[in-house]
Design an enzyme around this catalytic site. Structure first.
Site, PDB file in Angstrom:
ATOM      1  N   ASP A   9       0.867  -1.184   0.000  1.00  0.00           N
ATOM      2  CA  ASP A   9       0.000   0.000   0.000  1.00  0.00           C
ATOM      3  C   ASP A   9       0.904   1.234   0.000  1.00  0.00           C
ATOM      4  OD1 ASP A   9      -3.085   0.782   1.609  1.00  0.00           O
ATOM      5  OD2 ASP A   9      -1.612   2.220   0.898  1.00  0.00           O
ATOM      6  N   ASP A 103      -3.900   2.284  -5.108  1.00  0.00           N
ATOM      7  CA  ASP A 103      -2.525   2.220  -4.581  1.00  0.00           C
ATOM      8  C   ASP A 103      -2.226   0.979  -3.757  1.00  0.00           C
ATOM      9  OD1 ASP A 103      -3.820   2.798  -2.160  1.00  0.00           O
ATOM     10  OD2 ASP A 103      -2.117   3.975  -1.453  1.00  0.00           O
ATOM     11  N   GLU A 104      -3.064  -0.052  -3.855  1.00  0.00           N
ATOM     12  CA  GLU A 104      -2.743  -1.252  -3.074  1.00  0.00           C
ATOM     13  C   GLU A 104      -3.053  -2.529  -3.842  1.00  0.00           C
ATOM     14  OE1 GLU A 104      -5.276  -1.902   0.421  1.00  0.00           O
ATOM     15  OE2 GLU A 104      -6.541  -0.290  -0.335  1.00  0.00           O
TER      16      GLU A 104
HETATM   17  P1  TTP Z   1      -5.056   5.151   1.024  1.00  0.00           P
HETATM   18  O1  TTP Z   1      -4.085   4.068   0.711  1.00  0.00           O
HETATM   19  O2  TTP Z   1      -6.191   4.838   1.930  1.00  0.00           O
HETATM   20  O3  TTP Z   1      -4.318   6.393   1.670  1.00  0.00           O
HETATM   21  P2  TTP Z   1      -2.901   6.989   1.327  1.00  0.00           P
HETATM   22  O4  TTP Z   1      -2.142   6.176   0.345  1.00  0.00           O
HETATM   23  O5  TTP Z   1      -3.088   8.416   0.931  1.00  0.00           O
HETATM   24  O6  TTP Z   1      -2.189   6.983   2.733  1.00  0.00           O
HETATM   25  P3  TTP Z   1      -1.629   5.714   3.538  1.00  0.00           P
HETATM   26  O7  TTP Z   1      -0.155   5.967   3.684  1.00  0.00           O
HETATM   27  O8  TTP Z   1      -2.362   5.754   4.835  1.00  0.00           O
HETATM   28  O9  TTP Z   1      -1.926   4.507   2.727  1.00  0.00           O
HETATM   29  O10 TTP Z   1      -5.675   5.727  -0.298  1.00  0.00           O
HETATM   30  C1  TTP Z   1      -4.910   5.846  -1.491  1.00  0.00           C
HETATM   31  C2  TTP Z   1      -5.300   7.078  -2.265  1.00  0.00           C
HETATM   32  O11 TTP Z   1      -6.686   7.044  -2.545  1.00  0.00           O
HETATM   33  C3  TTP Z   1      -5.063   8.355  -1.497  1.00  0.00           C
HETATM   34  O12 TTP Z   1      -3.754   8.857  -1.687  1.00  0.00           O
HETATM   35  C4  TTP Z   1      -6.105   9.267  -2.049  1.00  0.00           C
HETATM   36  C5  TTP Z   1      -7.243   8.359  -2.440  1.00  0.00           C
HETATM   37  N1  TTP Z   1      -8.304   8.425  -1.418  1.00  0.00           N
HETATM   38  C6  TTP Z   1      -9.355   9.305  -1.611  1.00  0.00           C
HETATM   39  O13 TTP Z   1      -9.425  10.003  -2.638  1.00  0.00           O
HETATM   40  N2  TTP Z   1     -10.331   9.396  -0.644  1.00  0.00           N
HETATM   41  C7  TTP Z   1     -10.289   8.665   0.506  1.00  0.00           C
HETATM   42  O14 TTP Z   1     -11.196   8.784   1.375  1.00  0.00           O
HETATM   43  C8  TTP Z   1      -9.210   7.737   0.695  1.00  0.00           C
HETATM   44  C9  TTP Z   1      -9.129   6.904   1.943  1.00  0.00           C
HETATM   45  C10 TTP Z   1      -8.241   7.659  -0.298  1.00  0.00           C
HETATM   46 MG    MG Z   2      -2.008   4.110   0.612  1.00  0.00          MG
END
Ligand code: TTP
Ligand code: MG
Length: 394
Positions: A9, A103-104
């Site tokens: 992720d 992103d995962e």
């Molecule tokens: P996530 O993997 O949930 O968050 P992240 O990568 O920004 O941070 P983390 O290090 O905690 O993993 O989500 C991936 C992308 O998806 C994030 O960069 C932006 C988008 N996203 C949204 O647009 N709205 C949301 O509510 C969430 C959770 C994510």
């Molecule tokens: Mg992320």
């Protein structure tokens, strides 16, 4: 062979991409999201998270918490391009990669020992390659199953790497808060806390009647997760995403009987291939091209995945019947089943289940087909069918 799953992720994904592409943003609180009055935060860089800014927070609140932040609308095309680059890297490490969001992804790296010294080394190599090629950091979890791998990747963000060894599943979960469990929302977590149940370990020790009272029909699933058990497979995007067949007719078809017969033949071809690939799909799509070349597709998603000719046929037929009244003859028909997943073994006691019955009948027909060749076994309804000129399976 021990099963090993990696969950990766990206860290603060959208914000990290912006920091990479704008060096002046590095080390600063970057907040990406809707900038209008009613906008919400998509994500915040780790610098911004220190101010309490996080995904889904109203943008107005974020501005109040972090007035010095760098607020950006984001470039979603760019993020999906980078997402594709990440997935292309992951594909180099296993044929079984399941992307679950922008992103995962999960990778099944079971049995890769001949290439790498250990599953952890695969995770390290992935992290290194993402950093070198994309200048981004990713957190990874390595564990015996999907659930634990996802929990693990989250524990040491950003740039984390956490391993759950086989046999230590319960130890890993014991002290984690219940709200980390999949399927436990805020309300349930509050309810559990009121009963003094705060950790996954405490949840794992509950007796079945109590679990049933708390979680109803989800009790077994939640208890298994709390015990670290999860046997869901990693479903790769490379496994065919759909199986379909289409046919262009020598003469346009007008009669309802002819259309039905053609649709049944196509459904049987698709069902046969689904069963051969040991897969089943939830979505049935009908493609229809009129003599005028006007082409349309209609789809329906079923409650359960199917691989049965009859179910595919009935669904496609309903879709076809909704298109009546177009008047013009039909030049081409196509039937496709998508949203595929591996077929599930069904216990013999479930033979009463219509899907299982259909499967048994189809299996018997498949066997005859293999023995005598396809033309030997056709449904009675097909006997009068005119031969199509051009057929295509994909
Ligand atoms: P996530 O993997 O949930 O968050 P992240 O990568 O920004 O941070 P983390 O290090 O905690 O993993 O989500 C991936 C992308 O998806 C994030 O960069 C932006 C988008 N996203 C949204 O647009 N709205 C949301 O509510 C969430 C959770 C994510
Ligand atoms: Mg992320």
């Amino acid at each position: 062979m021990l099963r090993w799953i990696i969950h990766v992720d990206m860290d603060a994904f959208f914000a990290s991409v912006e920091q990479r592409d704008h060096p002046e943003y590095r080390g600063k609180p970057v907040i990406v999201g809707g900038l209008g009055n009613r906008g919400v935060v998509s994500t915040a860089s780790y610098e911004a998270r220190r101010f309490g800014v996080h995904s889904a927070l109203p943008m107005a609140t974020a501005r109040r918490l972090c007035p010095q932040g760098i607020f950006l609308p984001g470039d979603h095309r760019k993020y999906s391009r980078v997402s594709g680059q990440i997935m292309a890297i992951l594909d180099q490490y296993s044929p079984l990669v399941e992307q679950i969001s922008v992103d995962e992804a999960f990778l099944d790296v079971t049995g890769m020992e001949w290439l790498y010294p250990s599953p952890v080394e695969i995770a390290r190599a992935i992290k290194r390659q993402v950093k070198e090629e994309l200048l981004l950091t990713v957190s990874a979890g390595v564990a015996p199953n999907k659930f634990l791998a996802k929990m693990a990747s989250d524990l040491q963000k950003p740039d984390g790497l956490v391993v759950v060894e086989h046999g230590r599943e319960q130890e890993f979960l014991r002290d984690l808060p219940v709200e980390k469990l999949w399927g436990i929302g805020d309300v349930t977590a509050k309810n559990l806390q009121d009963k003094g149940i705060r950790t996954i370990g405490q949840l794992a020790r509950l007796e079945p009647p109590q679990l049933k009272r708390l979680f109803g029909e989800n009790a077994v699933t939640i208890h298994n997760l709390a015990l670290g058990r999860d046997d869901r497979p990693v479903i790769s995007g490379h496994e065919a995403k759909s199986i379909g067949a289409e046919e262009t007719f020598e003469h346009d078809l007008f009669a309802a009987d002819d259309l039905r017969a053609a649709l049944l033949a196509l459904s049987e071809r698709v069902g046969y291939r689904l069963r051969r690939e040991k897969t089943a799909g939830r979505t049935v799509t009908l493609k229809l091209r009129y003599g005028t070349f006007q082409t349309l597709t209609r789809r329906r998603t079923l409650a359960e995945p199917t691989q049965i000719d009859e179910t595919i046929y009935r669904t496609a037929l309903e879709l076809l019947e909704q298109q009546q009244g177009a008047g013009s003859g039909v030049r081409l028909l196509g039937v496709t089943v998508s949203q595929l997943e591996p077929e599930r073994p069904v216990a013999p006691s479930l033979f009463d289940n219509p899907e299982e019955k259909g499967r048994q009948i189809s299996a018997a027909v498949d066997q005859l087909r293999r023995k005598f060749g396809a033309p030997m076994v056709v449904h009675g309804r097909l006997a009068s069918r005119k031969e199509g000129k051009e057929t295509k399976d994909d």
